[in-house]
Design a protein around this motif. Sequence first.
Motif, PDB file in Angstrom:
ATOM      1  N   LYS A 284       0.888  -1.174   0.000  1.00 46.37           N
ATOM      2  CA  LYS A 284       0.000   0.000   0.000  1.00 46.37           C
ATOM      3  C   LYS A 284       0.918   1.213   0.000  1.00 46.37           C
ATOM      4  O   LYS A 284       0.962   2.001   0.933  1.00 46.37           O
ATOM      5  N   SER A 285       1.663   1.324  -1.093  1.00 42.50           N
ATOM      6  CA  SER A 285       2.847   2.177  -1.104  1.00 42.50           C
ATOM      7  C   SER A 285       2.516   3.667  -1.118  1.00 42.50           C
ATOM      8  O   SER A 285       1.683   4.121  -1.905  1.00 42.50           O
ATOM      9  N   PRO A 286       3.199   4.444  -0.264  1.00 46.35           N
ATOM     10  CA  PRO A 286       2.984   5.891  -0.215  1.00 46.35           C
ATOM     11  C   PRO A 286       3.826   6.643  -1.237  1.00 46.35           C
ATOM     12  O   PRO A 286       4.947   6.249  -1.553  1.00 46.35           O
ATOM     13  N   VAL A 287       3.255   7.724  -1.740  1.00 46.55           N
ATOM     14  CA  VAL A 287       3.967   8.686  -2.585  1.00 46.55           C
ATOM     15  C   VAL A 287       3.845  10.034  -1.893  1.00 46.55           C
ATOM     16  O   VAL A 287       2.729  10.462  -1.556  1.00 46.55           O
ATOM     17  N   VAL A 288       4.966  10.711  -1.662  1.00 50.93           N
ATOM     18  CA  VAL A 288       4.970  11.995  -0.965  1.00 50.93           C
ATOM     19  C   VAL A 288       5.497  13.059  -1.908  1.00 50.93           C
ATOM     20  O   VAL A 288       6.609  12.931  -2.435  1.00 50.93           O
ATOM     21  N   ILE A 289       4.710  14.113  -2.122  1.00 45.30           N
ATOM     22  CA  ILE A 289       5.123  15.207  -3.011  1.00 45.30           C
ATOM     23  C   ILE A 289       5.252  16.490  -2.193  1.00 45.30           C
ATOM     24  O   ILE A 289       4.261  16.983  -1.627  1.00 45.30           O
ATOM     25  N   PHE A 290       6.464  17.034  -2.143  1.00 42.14           N
ATOM     26  CA  PHE A 290       6.734  18.284  -1.435  1.00 42.14           C
ATOM     27  C   PHE A 290       6.541  19.479  -2.378  1.00 42.14           C
ATOM     28  O   PHE A 290       6.555  19.319  -3.613  1.00 42.14           O
ATOM     29  N   PRO A 291       6.394  20.677  -1.814  1.00 37.44           N
ATOM     30  CA  PRO A 291       6.120  21.869  -2.646  1.00 37.44           C
ATOM     31  C   PRO A 291       7.194  22.178  -3.670  1.00 37.44           C
ATOM     32  O   PRO A 291       6.905  22.765  -4.721  1.00 37.44           O
TER      33      PRO A 291
ATOM     34  N   SER B  52       7.947   2.879  -1.796  1.00 38.19           N
ATOM     35  CA  SER B  52       7.566   4.256  -1.487  1.00 38.19           C
ATOM     36  C   SER B  52       8.235   5.185  -2.488  1.00 38.19           C
ATOM     37  O   SER B  52       9.195   4.814  -3.160  1.00 38.19           O
ATOM     38  N   ASN B  53       7.688   6.398  -2.584  1.00 33.45           N
ATOM     39  CA  ASN B  53       8.228   7.401  -3.514  1.00 33.45           C
ATOM     40  C   ASN B  53       8.245   8.758  -2.835  1.00 33.45           C
ATOM     41  O   ASN B  53       7.265   9.144  -2.169  1.00 33.45           O
ATOM     42  N   ILE B  54       9.337   9.484  -3.037  1.00 31.29           N
ATOM     43  CA  ILE B  54       9.484  10.832  -2.480  1.00 31.29           C
ATOM     44  C   ILE B  54       9.833  11.782  -3.618  1.00 31.29           C
ATOM     45  O   ILE B  54      10.736  11.498  -4.414  1.00 31.29           O
ATOM     46  N   TRP B  55       9.129  12.902  -3.672  1.00 33.48           N
ATOM     47  CA  TRP B  55       9.395  13.908  -4.697  1.00 33.48           C
ATOM     48  C   TRP B  55       9.749  15.239  -4.031  1.00 33.48           C
ATOM     49  O   TRP B  55       8.925  15.874  -3.394  1.00 33.48           O
ATOM     50  N   THR B  56      11.021  15.630  -4.179  1.00 33.90           N
ATOM     51  CA  THR B  56      11.499  16.911  -3.666  1.00 33.90           C
ATOM     52  C   THR B  56      12.840  17.219  -4.308  1.00 33.90           C
ATOM     53  O   THR B  56      13.578  16.298  -4.675  1.00 33.90           O
TER      54      THR B  56
ATOM     55  N   ASN C 221      12.483  10.982  -6.457  1.00 32.87           N
ATOM     56  CA  ASN C 221      12.302  11.641  -7.758  1.00 32.87           C
ATOM     57  C   ASN C 221      12.257  10.636  -8.907  1.00 32.87           C
ATOM     58  O   ASN C 221      12.862  10.832  -9.963  1.00 32.87           O
ATOM     59  N   GLY C 222      11.563   9.571  -8.673  1.00 32.63           N
ATOM     60  CA  GLY C 222      11.408   8.538  -9.688  1.00 32.63           C
ATOM     61  C   GLY C 222      12.285   7.342  -9.426  1.00 32.63           C
ATOM     62  O   GLY C 222      11.828   6.212  -9.446  1.00 32.63           O
ATOM     63  N   GLY C 223      13.566   7.584  -9.144  1.00 35.21           N
ATOM     64  CA  GLY C 223      14.486   6.500  -8.855  1.00 35.21           C
ATOM     65  C   GLY C 223      14.572   5.502  -9.995  1.00 35.21           C
ATOM     66  O   GLY C 223      14.121   5.740 -11.109  1.00 35.21           O
ATOM     67  N   ALA C 224      15.158   4.360  -9.726  1.00 34.95           N
ATOM     68  CA  ALA C 224      15.260   3.287 -10.712  1.00 34.95           C
ATOM     69  C   ALA C 224      14.057   2.373 -10.588  1.00 34.95           C
ATOM     70  O   ALA C 224      13.483   2.212  -9.515  1.00 34.95           O
ATOM     71  N   GLY C 225      13.654   1.790 -11.697  1.00 32.08           N
ATOM     72  CA  GLY C 225      12.588   0.813 -11.649  1.00 32.08           C
ATOM     73  C   GLY C 225      13.105  -0.509 -11.106  1.00 32.08           C
ATOM     74  O   GLY C 225      14.185  -0.582 -10.513  1.00 32.08           O
ATOM     75  N   VAL C 226      12.334  -1.578 -11.310  1.00 32.89           N
ATOM     76  CA  VAL C 226      12.782  -2.897 -10.873  1.00 32.89           C
ATOM     77  C   VAL C 226      14.003  -3.294 -11.707  1.00 32.89           C
ATOM     78  O   VAL C 226      13.959  -3.306 -12.930  1.00 32.89           O
TER      79      VAL C 226
END
Length: 503
Positions: free
Chosen positions: A274-281, A437-441, A462-467
């Motif tokens: 139930k993976s979170p994605v977090v987007i900062f301003p 999880s994913n973080i965008w900043t 910021n996207g990172g590498a896929g599998v």
Amino acid sequence: MTPSFSPETLALLRKDLASNTRKLFIDGAFASSASGETLEVINPATGNVFAHAAAGDRYDIDLAVRAARRAFDGGVWPGMPPAQRARLLTRLADLIETHCERIALTETLDNGMPFSMARFAAAVGASEQLRYNAGWATKITGETVTPSTPGEWHAFSSREPIGVVGAIVPWNFPFVMAVAKIAPALAMGCTVVLKPAEQTPLSAIILGELIAEAGFPAGVVNIVTGFGDTAGAALVDHPMVDKITFTGSTDVGKKIVRAATGTLKRVTLELGGKSPVVIFPDAHLDRAIPAAAMGIFGNAGQVCAAGSRLFVHDCIFEQVVEGLTQRAIELKVGSGLAADTEMGPLVSNEQLERVLGYIETGLIEGACAKVGGQRSSGANLEQGYFVQPTILTGTTGGMKVCKEEIFGPVLCVMKFEDDDLDRIAALANSTDYGLSSNIWTRDISTALRLAKRIKAGTVRINGGAGVDPAIPLGGFKQSGWGRENGRAGIEAFTELKSVTVAL
């Protein structure tokens, strides 16, 4: 638009699938199930049966396990020089690339995913798994140790193949997942019994054909199609199986753990998320918004690592939601054979009802469907298992849609109002899962600080590498046990032995 495959290949494939029941692959030969029973294979884009496959049961599993046992205990595979095993794995990778179109078309008909996705997974994902793991075949080592016991000693450790592996794979990426299971096991010297999902059995049979063509010895890889509660359960229960590697739901993973206690066979589990994605301003929204959209709508949300919970800072919340909504509206939903399709159907009517049921529950609990929320309608969609790309706002962490894995194109969007990383991490960690999880900043310090606080096996910034076959994959909490890929994925198919010699 012109389809990126040969219509002649598709026509021949459909004719062959309609007229020839797919057989089991046991001890180097294809055969019908002992019972003669078959299972129907349904095209999720049409709801129609288009093929049949043998329905193996406990008897067929026993034959396959015994074949794998002979190939292992007799030394035909673990005793083969590692470089020779590597060459066979590489040969299989070459054959997969040669037969890419047929594999991808089979995957699209069977699973519903867009052909472009199936081709990428089959040609690139599967062949790269084999090539990467082939490299490990010649690099398995132990280490020397200096004991502190008085006296003069020579002590060392070695890694040995664990034995017969039962590999059970899911229906969301059937072919590449099958290859990802067998590649490290084979590189290490184990033999395998592969059980594909009953919803998507067809591409695994092509894999069997290519394994035979590549020249693998009989019994090294065996493939038994059938139902989970018969063939799958028999594989888990079999006393001659040394390890089970499973990808699928957390509920089934728990059943496997309970069943494995009888023999204490080793178990690797890659389960739900139930993976979170977090987007900062300060995030690059022109990248973050489309990535967040396809992170949940790709493969119709039928991805264990799908970014199904989106946390957006209050000051950009409306902008992000509007961008996601527009992307969902524009998303081309249709048959995976259509060149412009971006999202295909769900895999089955059962999965369709499950996803629609979750959406209904979310709305009852107070969520609002910003877009979607219903079964798709329109030309050529009514008979298939299509659901609209759905964005739910007004969701809270306690809602069922935010806590449980839906496995469909349903995104729960929530806001946060400050920059307290402990509080943000608490929101991200507020489920029983911890897969991805994913973080965008643009602030790398913020990203790395939050990454330390998120309880997940994978954190993409910021996207990172896929599998990637070199990057360990697995989850915290109820997202699984152990890791696949990389060194950890190879070592999961070994037993570690210590040897001490008094000199």
